[in-house]
Design a protein around this motif. Structure first.
Motif, PDB file in Angstrom:
ATOM      1  N   MET A  64       0.834  -1.205   0.000  1.00 26.65           N
ATOM      2  CA  MET A  64       0.000   0.000   0.000  1.00 26.65           C
ATOM      3  C   MET A  64       0.874   1.263   0.000  1.00 26.65           C
ATOM      4  SD  MET A  64      -3.231  -0.802  -0.084  1.00 26.65           S
ATOM      5  CE  MET A  64      -4.219   0.447   0.686  1.00 26.65           C
ATOM      6  N   GLU A  65       1.961   1.219   0.814  1.00 27.88           N
ATOM      7  CA  GLU A  65       2.866   2.376   0.863  1.00 27.88           C
ATOM      8  C   GLU A  65       3.537   2.598  -0.485  1.00 27.88           C
ATOM      9  OE1 GLU A  65       5.503   1.518   4.079  1.00 27.88           O
ATOM     10  OE2 GLU A  65       4.190   2.432   5.607  1.00 27.88           O
ATOM     11  N   GLN A  66       3.961   1.462  -1.113  1.00 34.53           N
ATOM     12  CA  GLN A  66       4.571   1.573  -2.441  1.00 34.53           C
ATOM     13  C   GLN A  66       3.570   2.115  -3.468  1.00 34.53           C
ATOM     14  OE1 GLN A  66       6.178  -2.254  -3.429  1.00 34.53           O
ATOM     15  NE2 GLN A  66       8.007  -2.004  -2.130  1.00 34.53           N
ATOM     16  N   LYS A  67       2.346   1.571  -3.378  1.00 37.92           N
ATOM     17  CA  LYS A  67       1.300   2.034  -4.289  1.00 37.92           C
ATOM     18  C   LYS A  67       1.022   3.514  -4.072  1.00 37.92           C
ATOM     19  CE  LYS A  67      -3.347   0.868  -5.843  1.00 37.92           C
ATOM     20  NZ  LYS A  67      -4.546   0.055  -5.596  1.00 37.92           N
ATOM     21  N   LEU A  68       0.920   3.895  -2.776  1.00 31.92           N
ATOM     22  CA  LEU A  68       0.700   5.295  -2.447  1.00 31.92           C
ATOM     23  C   LEU A  68       1.857   6.155  -2.941  1.00 31.92           C
ATOM     24  CD1 LEU A  68      -1.051   7.414  -0.975  1.00 31.92           C
ATOM     25  CD2 LEU A  68       0.211   6.879   1.109  1.00 31.92           C
ATOM     26  N   GLN A  69       3.086   5.618  -2.754  1.00 26.19           N
ATOM     27  CA  GLN A  69       4.274   6.344  -3.214  1.00 26.19           C
ATOM     28  C   GLN A  69       4.231   6.522  -4.733  1.00 26.19           C
ATOM     29  OE1 GLN A  69       6.382   7.568  -1.050  1.00 26.19           O
ATOM     30  NE2 GLN A  69       7.695   8.526  -2.561  1.00 26.19           N
ATOM     31  N   HIS A  70       3.860   5.402  -5.426  1.00 25.34           N
ATOM     32  CA  HIS A  70       3.747   5.484  -6.894  1.00 25.34           C
ATOM     33  C   HIS A  70       2.680   6.490  -7.309  1.00 25.34           C
ATOM     34  CE1 HIS A  70       5.841   1.475  -6.932  1.00 25.34           C
ATOM     35  NE2 HIS A  70       6.497   2.122  -7.881  1.00 25.34           N
ATOM     36  N   GLU A  71       1.526   6.435  -6.606  1.00 22.35           N
ATOM     37  CA  GLU A  71       0.449   7.364  -6.940  1.00 22.35           C
ATOM     38  C   GLU A  71       0.873   8.804  -6.677  1.00 22.35           C
ATOM     39  OE1 GLU A  71      -3.095   6.182  -4.928  1.00 22.35           O
ATOM     40  OE2 GLU A  71      -3.436   4.440  -6.228  1.00 22.35           O
ATOM     41  N   ARG A  72       1.594   8.996  -5.541  1.00 24.94           N
ATOM     42  CA  ARG A  72       2.093  10.340  -5.246  1.00 24.94           C
ATOM     43  C   ARG A  72       3.080  10.794  -6.320  1.00 24.94           C
ATOM     44  NH1 ARG A  72       3.146   9.818   1.276  1.00 24.94           N
ATOM     45  NH2 ARG A  72       0.998  10.241   1.924  1.00 24.94           N
ATOM     46  N   GLN A  73       3.962   9.864  -6.737  1.00 19.46           N
ATOM     47  CA  GLN A  73       4.929  10.187  -7.781  1.00 19.46           C
ATOM     48  C   GLN A  73       4.212  10.492  -9.090  1.00 19.46           C
ATOM     49  OE1 GLN A  73       8.233  10.587  -7.288  1.00 19.46           O
ATOM     50  NE2 GLN A  73       8.264  11.382  -9.377  1.00 19.46           N
ATOM     51  N   ASP A  74       3.206   9.631  -9.413  1.00 19.29           N
ATOM     52  CA  ASP A  74       2.409   9.875 -10.621  1.00 19.29           C
ATOM     53  C   ASP A  74       1.712  11.220 -10.540  1.00 19.29           C
ATOM     54  OD1 ASP A  74       3.206   7.448 -11.594  1.00 19.29           O
ATOM     55  OD2 ASP A  74       1.325   6.395 -11.101  1.00 19.29           O
ATOM     56  N   HIS A  75       1.160  11.497  -9.347  1.00 21.33           N
ATOM     57  CA  HIS A  75       0.474  12.773  -9.138  1.00 21.33           C
ATOM     58  C   HIS A  75       1.464  13.930  -9.318  1.00 21.33           C
ATOM     59  CE1 HIS A  75      -2.635  15.403  -7.651  1.00 21.33           C
ATOM     60  NE2 HIS A  75      -1.806  15.899  -6.731  1.00 21.33           N
ATOM     61  N   ARG A  76       2.680  13.762  -8.732  1.00 24.38           N
ATOM     62  CA  ARG A  76       3.699  14.803  -8.886  1.00 24.38           C
ATOM     63  C   ARG A  76       4.095  14.949 -10.356  1.00 24.38           C
ATOM     64  NH1 ARG A  76       5.749  12.945  -3.794  1.00 24.38           N
ATOM     65  NH2 ARG A  76       7.117  11.473  -4.853  1.00 24.38           N
ATOM     66  N   ASP A  77       4.256  13.792 -11.039  1.00 23.35           N
ATOM     67  CA  ASP A  77       4.622  13.831 -12.463  1.00 23.35           C
ATOM     68  C   ASP A  77       3.544  14.526 -13.287  1.00 23.35           C
ATOM     69  OD1 ASP A  77       6.935  12.511 -11.855  1.00 23.35           O
ATOM     70  OD2 ASP A  77       6.224  10.536 -12.494  1.00 23.35           O
ATOM     71  N   VAL A  78       2.269  14.151 -12.996  1.00 23.88           N
ATOM     72  CA  VAL A  78       1.147  14.768 -13.724  1.00 23.88           C
ATOM     73  C   VAL A  78       1.101  16.263 -13.445  1.00 23.88           C
ATOM     74  CG1 VAL A  78      -1.369  14.901 -13.851  1.00 23.88           C
ATOM     75  CG2 VAL A  78      -0.263  12.682 -13.912  1.00 23.88           C
TER      76      VAL A  78
END
Length: 197
Positions: A64-78
């Motif tokens: 979940m933390e990795q997924k959240l981290q990925h989503e945060r990274q994706d969100h930052r990238d977007v």
């Protein structure tokens, strides 16, 4: 583990009874040990299950933390990409607006120059038209004067020619009369009558 039971020293009264007591204690101890082993086995199973659940929960938490981290990274990238696109579009629109303002300004200047050129052309055209009309009027006046002069000259020439022809005719008539008279006299001298000839 349950606390150890204190055993009291019993004075041996009866060896058979004492043996039975020992056997009963032994059986009870075996039973207690079996119960304790079952209890320990259950506790171990429970502990293993808890440990397994704990590992599973940790794994899920890590996922979940990795997924959240990925989503945060994706969100930052977007967000970064959208921000970059927005800045690019804003820069392009600003540049386009500046170019269009410059173009509008240039077109206004060109329009002013064209209008001035048009007014100048109109003035020149009107002046040229007036000059042309004046030249045409002057030429028409000269033509009218020339017609009058030529008519006058023609009349004078015709009058002069008529007068000259009259004078010449009179001269020819006089000469003709004189010649006729001379020939008549000559014929008379020869004895001829001019009326018979």
């Amino acid at each position: 583990m349950p606390p150890k039971k204190k055993t009291k020293k019993i004075t041996k009264k009866n060896p058979e009874k004492s043996e039975n007591d020992l056997e009963a204690k032994y059986r009870r101890s075996i039973l207690d040990v079996a119960i304790l082993q079952d209890h320990i086995a259950l506790q171990c199973e429970s502990a293993i299950k808890v440990q397994s659940d704990k590992i599973d929960l940790r794994r899920r938490l890590r996922d979940m933390e990795q997924k959240l981290q990925h989503e945060r990274q994706d969100h930052r990238d977007v967000n970064s990409d959208l921000s970059r696109q927005y800045k690019t579009m804003q820069t392009e629109l600003t540049n386009k607006a500046k170019r269009m303002e410059k173009e509008v300004s240039q077109l206004k200047e060109d329009l002013v120059l064209c209008q001035e050129e048009l007014r100048k052309e109109k003035r020149e055209h009107e002046q040229m038209q007036q000059e042309k009309d004046a030249i045409i009027a002057d030429l028409q006046h000269k033509l009218d004067n020339m017609e009058t002069d030529y008519e006058k000259i023609l009349h004078e020439t015709l009058d002069s020619l008529t007068s000259q022809l009259s004078v010449a005719r009179r001269g020819w008539e006089d000469k003709s009369t004189t010649l006729h008279q001379n020939y008549k006299e000559l014929l008379s001298d020869f004895g001829l009558n001019a009326l018979h000839i």
